[in-house]
Design a protein around this motif. Structure first.
Motif, PDB file in Angstrom:
ATOM      1  N   TYR A 109       0.840  -1.200   0.000  1.00  0.00           N
ATOM      2  CA  TYR A 109       0.000   0.000   0.000  1.00  0.00           C
ATOM      3  C   TYR A 109       0.872   1.246   0.000  1.00  0.00           C
ATOM      4  O   TYR A 109       2.059   1.203   0.372  1.00  0.00           O
ATOM      5  CB  TYR A 109      -0.935   0.015   1.214  1.00  0.00           C
ATOM      6  N   VAL A 110       0.266   2.362  -0.413  1.00  0.00           N
ATOM      7  CA  VAL A 110       0.903   3.678  -0.321  1.00  0.00           C
ATOM      8  C   VAL A 110      -0.116   4.631   0.277  1.00  0.00           C
ATOM      9  O   VAL A 110      -1.327   4.491   0.058  1.00  0.00           O
ATOM     10  CB  VAL A 110       1.390   4.197  -1.695  1.00  0.00           C
ATOM     11  N   VAL A 111       0.382   5.612   1.033  1.00  0.00           N
ATOM     12  CA  VAL A 111      -0.475   6.597   1.703  1.00  0.00           C
ATOM     13  C   VAL A 111       0.145   7.973   1.520  1.00  0.00           C
ATOM     14  O   VAL A 111       1.362   8.142   1.697  1.00  0.00           O
ATOM     15  CB  VAL A 111      -0.625   6.298   3.211  1.00  0.00           C
ATOM     16  N   SER A 112      -0.674   8.955   1.184  1.00  0.00           N
ATOM     17  CA  SER A 112      -0.227  10.345   1.133  1.00  0.00           C
ATOM     18  C   SER A 112      -1.255  11.206   1.850  1.00  0.00           C
ATOM     19  O   SER A 112      -2.422  11.250   1.454  1.00  0.00           O
ATOM     20  CB  SER A 112      -0.069  10.812  -0.321  1.00  0.00           C
ATOM     21  N   ALA A 113      -0.802  11.865   2.925  1.00  0.00           N
ATOM     22  CA  ALA A 113      -1.699  12.712   3.717  1.00  0.00           C
ATOM     23  C   ALA A 113      -0.968  13.958   4.193  1.00  0.00           C
ATOM     24  O   ALA A 113      -1.112  14.362   5.336  1.00  0.00           O
ATOM     25  CB  ALA A 113      -2.285  11.924   4.888  1.00  0.00           C
ATOM     26  N   ASN A 114      -0.138  14.528   3.308  1.00  0.00           N
ATOM     27  CA  ASN A 114       0.572  15.787   3.576  1.00  0.00           C
ATOM     28  C   ASN A 114       1.639  15.663   4.657  1.00  0.00           C
ATOM     29  O   ASN A 114       2.116  16.676   5.153  1.00  0.00           O
ATOM     30  CB  ASN A 114      -0.402  16.905   3.946  1.00  0.00           C
ATOM     31  N   HIS A 115       2.017  14.438   5.003  1.00  0.00           N
ATOM     32  CA  HIS A 115       3.036  14.247   6.021  1.00  0.00           C
ATOM     33  C   HIS A 115       4.423  14.263   5.379  1.00  0.00           C
ATOM     34  O   HIS A 115       4.563  14.502   4.171  1.00  0.00           O
ATOM     35  CB  HIS A 115       2.783  12.965   6.810  1.00  0.00           C
ATOM     36  N   ARG A 116       5.460  14.039   6.184  1.00  0.00           N
ATOM     37  CA  ARG A 116       6.837  14.140   5.706  1.00  0.00           C
ATOM     38  C   ARG A 116       7.025  13.300   4.446  1.00  0.00           C
ATOM     39  O   ARG A 116       6.592  12.146   4.377  1.00  0.00           O
ATOM     40  CB  ARG A 116       7.812  13.685   6.789  1.00  0.00           C
ATOM     41  N   ASP A 121       9.182  21.502   6.532  1.00  0.00           N
ATOM     42  CA  ASP A 121       7.911  21.818   7.194  1.00  0.00           C
ATOM     43  C   ASP A 121       6.808  20.929   6.647  1.00  0.00           C
ATOM     44  O   ASP A 121       6.532  20.944   5.434  1.00  0.00           O
ATOM     45  CB  ASP A 121       7.558  23.286   6.971  1.00  0.00           C
ATOM     46  N   TRP A 122       6.186  20.197   7.545  1.00  0.00           N
ATOM     47  CA  TRP A 122       5.158  19.241   7.135  1.00  0.00           C
ATOM     48  C   TRP A 122       3.956  19.343   8.053  1.00  0.00           C
ATOM     49  O   TRP A 122       4.047  19.803   9.190  1.00  0.00           O
ATOM     50  CB  TRP A 122       5.716  17.812   7.162  1.00  0.00           C
ATOM     51  N   VAL A 123       2.838  18.857   7.555  1.00  0.00           N
ATOM     52  CA  VAL A 123       1.615  18.799   8.351  1.00  0.00           C
ATOM     53  C   VAL A 123       1.764  17.667   9.369  1.00  0.00           C
ATOM     54  O   VAL A 123       2.487  16.688   9.141  1.00  0.00           O
ATOM     55  CB  VAL A 123       0.404  18.577   7.432  1.00  0.00           C
ATOM     56  N   ALA A 124       1.078  17.796  10.486  1.00  0.00           N
ATOM     57  CA  ALA A 124       1.115  16.749  11.511  1.00  0.00           C
ATOM     58  C   ALA A 124       0.752  15.398  10.902  1.00  0.00           C
ATOM     59  O   ALA A 124      -0.117  15.308  10.037  1.00  0.00           O
ATOM     60  CB  ALA A 124       0.160  17.092  12.651  1.00  0.00           C
ATOM     61  N   PRO A 125       1.412  14.325  11.343  1.00  0.00           N
ATOM     62  CA  PRO A 125       1.238  13.022  10.684  1.00  0.00           C
ATOM     63  C   PRO A 125       0.032  12.225  11.153  1.00  0.00           C
ATOM     64  O   PRO A 125      -0.088  11.044  10.826  1.00  0.00           O
ATOM     65  CB  PRO A 125       2.532  12.293  11.087  1.00  0.00           C
TER      66      PRO A 125
END
Length: 786
Positions: free
Chosen positions: A484-491, A504-508
């Motif tokens: 699987y792959v996941v993208s949610a604005n994290h690092r 700078d990244w959004v909270a994971p």
């Protein structure tokens, strides 16, 4: 509803009626500008499916349908990008127009348009012709959308440049790194004593990353010391940023793809819910497109675009499905320009912003290689600022929107993404052949590692930008062993990995929850992925609630109201269900902790500009050393106990003194309204707008980000799931409000109940069956006008 309100509603409805009647959804029209003809079928939700045997007529029909449903929204989007809102709205949008003119997006859009291949430019011309054909028909019947009547103006002809500009401005909206740089510069100038506390990114060391292993060749430069940051931005040099840099609420999104090895059907599944501010109508526009094969192989696609943009931005065809998230990669750097005419000023443009009811405003835009200049100095000032941004380089992402939905497989799809410039996106896709992948698409600066966190001198910023990374060096993860792959604005990449794409990244928290759901579920189904999009588990609570409860246990509250709040938190499972009180207590408690540590120390204005306030406060909660650097003398138990008492009093003022009657969703509600209804309350009788109680939070997969008052301002208006089967994809989606922007249309808000309930509609890729659809045939007219 009072008698006065009923009369007003009736009168306004009559005013809006002609615009609705001027939009036929069945029958036959003969229109100039068509080659062989096209059809527009609308399903039970009013979603249009444009179909033709040639590209020109297909995009003509797409433009016609979009203008039927969203013409005024399209006009506002292009005016925003061109810096022409004030011609209609007056002084209230003057600074927005000045900012747009200084960014000179029209300049880079013109250069980008020249790069288009003939077929892609022809599609934009055909789309524009379709829009204009719809407008001519409306005007002849006195049926322009009611907003034009209320504001007393008429739309100008649509042009290919308008579509290109809309995408460029969206790219700037999504490039949020400037917020971090400006905050740190302001912190250095206004409250330098807090630089050791708040100047560093605080992404958790154990937080997940999007691409876990180094991919591609990477940037060949070795790491070096970061360039030293310049001090404060002087107030006169950041006037144009007012309203843009309003702190947290970065534009995010969720997307994930799971391979057939993890699914019940044995076939890949993709899910995507791109986050934008909640508006009415939504920024997204559902659409189906079909080329029937006379001029080549048959292609069908379904998904969403932005009104004014032909093609699809996210969606599916017979072979693959793709979703998008904002990469939040660092694509912007602020620099200080030396005194004088500029180090490399190579162009300038003078323009005039027309302001309704006021004198016009003269604006000069200027810049050099890779940057534009910000506000000129006030009298006597010698400092000027420039902005480097990858979007100032011409690019043809508008063509990608026309090509993605026709890609024949993962190889062709990946090649299409090479044309992306802005916005810089993470594109997640799943293919019929079993492939699942996430990769970054867009122009990413090849910078010296460690640079770009705060404004620096022009020479050093220019030296740190080493052109742009090659497409094949951008982060990518295809068919990982985990399935699987996941993208949610994290690092994006592990700490220290090359290329350097930002700090700078959004909270994971959303990413952590999505991965948990995937890895703890046997035989994943499309229905499960749809349910996960509405998941309300609060990832922030999972990380910091134990710390808060441990602090409260040291010195339990004695006041009855605060003690009741303590019990609510102790019994809470961390899910932000709307009917519960505990999520509201947690929300207000953290607001009061944030006030003590951030707002009270920095002042309300500077605190509101902190982009990563969640991560900064969570770091303070979990790190005694960070609290010591802050100068916090009180024990954590005293801080949390005092904040809980203040939070309890706040909630009691809103919902009464009995915690048993408190509900999170009495405060936490989506109250999006049409822009005119917000500006003129009397127009709510016409434009309506549902107020929707909502669970979730800014840290749940069901992202529902509130403002300080608790009103939900950002989330996922569109939710989409696709299962890629050998006999064709199975698709589901929902869009808050609906397909139409006409307040008298039955599709103005018809999807809102399903969206609020977390339900998705099945979508056949072949389009709606003939018995459930309305067919509008567009036939060529030889000579004359529409």
């Amino acid at each position: 509803m009072s008698r006065r309100d009923r009369v007003l509603h009736h009168a306004l409805s009559l005013v809006a009626l002609p615009s609705r009647l001027a939009q036929p959804d069945s029958g036959s029209l003969r229109l100039a500008g068509l080659a062989r003809g096209a059809t527009i079928r609308r399903d039970e939700r009013g979603v249009p499916w444009a179909e033709s045997d040639n590209e020109r007529d297909l995009y003509f029909a797409a433009g016609f349908a979009q203008a039927q449903d969203r013409l005024w929204q399209m006009d506002v989007l292009r005016r925003r990008a061109r810096g022409r809102l004030s011609e209609v709205f007056g002084a209230v949008t003057e600074q927005d127009d000045v900012r747009a003119r200084k960014l000179a997006l029209t300049r880079v859009a013109r250069l980008s348009e020249r790069l288009l291949e003939p077929r892609h430019r022809a599609a934009l011309v055909a789309f524009s012709a379709g829009v204009d054909a719809a407008v001519r028909r409306m005007r002849r019947r006195g049926g322009l959308p009611v907003e034009f009547l209320l504001l007393r103006y008429r739309p100008e002809p649509w042009t290919p440049l308008d579509s290109v500009l809309i995408v460029k401005y969206l790219g700037f909206d999504l490039a949020v790194n400037i917020k971090n740089e400006v905050f740190r510069a302001r912190l250095a100038g206004e409250r330098p004593e807090y630089l050791p506390v708040f100047a560093e990114p605080r992404y958790p060391a154990d937080g997940p990353v999007t691409v876990r292993t180094r991919t591609g060749a990477g940037h060949g430069r070795s790491a070096s010391a970061a360039c030293p940051a310049v001090g404060a931005l002087p107030p006169e040099s950041r006037r144009w940023l007012d309203g843009l840099l309003d702190g947290e609420h970065p534009i995010g999104s969720n997307a994930w793809a799971v391979s057939g090895a993890l699914t019940a059907s044995g076939h890949p599944i993709l899910a995507n819910d791109p986050h934008v501010p909640f508006t009415q109508p939504s920024l997204w526009y559902q659409m189906g497109l079909a080329l029937t094969g006379r001029d080549g192989p048959q292609d069908r696609g379904y998904g969403v675009t932005v009104p004014g943009v032909p093609g699809l931005i996210a969606g599916a065809n017979r072979r693959l499905a793709w979703g998008i998230t904002n990469s939040t990669i660092d694509t912007q750097d602020l620099c200080v320009l030396p005194p004088g005419p500029g180090p490399a000023t190579s162009w300038w443009e003078d323009g005039t912003v027309a302001v309704r009811g006021r004198d016009p405003v003269t604006v000069r835009a200027s810049g050099g290689p890779g940057y534009v200049e910000l506000d000129p100095p006030v009298a006597g000032s010698r400092e000027r600022y420039g902005l480097f941004w990858s979007g100032f380089e011409p690019s043809v992402e508008i063509a990608c929107c026309q090509s993605m939905w026709r890609a024949d497989g993962p190889g062709e799809f990946r090649d299409v993404l090479r044309g992306f410039g802005v916005p810089v996106l993470n594109v997640v896709w799943a293919c019929q052949d079993g492939t699942v992948s996430v990769r970054t698409a867009g122009r990413v600066p090849a910078r010296l590692p460690g640079t770009g966190r705060a404004p620096d001198e022009h020479a050093r910023v220019a030296a740190s930008w080493q052109g742009f990374l090659d497409f094949d060096d951008l982060p990518e993860d295809t068919d990982p062993e985990r399935g699987y792959v996941v993208s949610a604005n994290h690092r994006m990449l592990p700490e220290g990995a090359l290329p350097d794409v930002g700090a700078d990244w959004v909270a994971p928290y959303r990413a952590e929850r999505i991965e948990e759901l995937i890895t703890t579920t046997d035989a994943i189904t499309a229905e499960a992925c749809g349910a996960w999009q509405a998941d309300v588990s609060n990832g922030r609570a999972r990380r910091v609630l134990p710390t808060l409860l441990a602090a409260l246990a040291e010195d339990p509250p004695r006041a009855p109201l605060a003690a009741a709040c303590h019990r609510l938190l102790a019994d809470w499972d961390g899910h932000d269900h709307g009917h519960l009180a505990a999520p509201l207590v947690f929300f207000r408690l953290l607001q009061k902790v944030t006030d003590r540590w951030v707002r009270d120390r920095l002042g309300a204005d500077l605190a509101a500009a902190m982009p990563d306030v969640t991560l900064q406060v969570d770091h303070l909660l979990t790190s005694p050393e960070a609290r010591r650097r802050l100068g916090e003398d009180a024990p954590l138990a005293a801080v949390v106990g005092g904040a809980l008492a203040e939070a309890a009093a706040w909630i009691a003022d809103e919902q009464g003194d009995d915690p048993a009657l408190w509900r999170y969703d009495r405060t936490h509600r989506i109250r999006d309204r049409h822009a005119l209804a917000r500006a003129v309350p009397g127009l709510r009788a016409l434009f309506g707008g549902s107020t929707t109680p909502a669970g979730g939070s800014g840290h749940s997969v069901c992202l529902m980000t509130p403002d300080r008052q608790g009103t939900v301002v950002e989330g996922a208006p569109w939710r989409f799931v696709a299962e890629l089967r050998p006999d064709g994809p199975r698709l589901w989606d929902v869009l808050r409000h609906g397909s139409s922007g006409h307040p008298r249309s039955r599709h103005y808000e018809d999807q809102t109940p399903a969206h609020a309930a977390g339900r998705l509609y099945p979508v056949p890729l072949e389009g709606p069956p003939s018995g459930t659809s309305r067919l509008l045939s567009l036939r060529p007219r030889r000579g004359g006008t529409t």
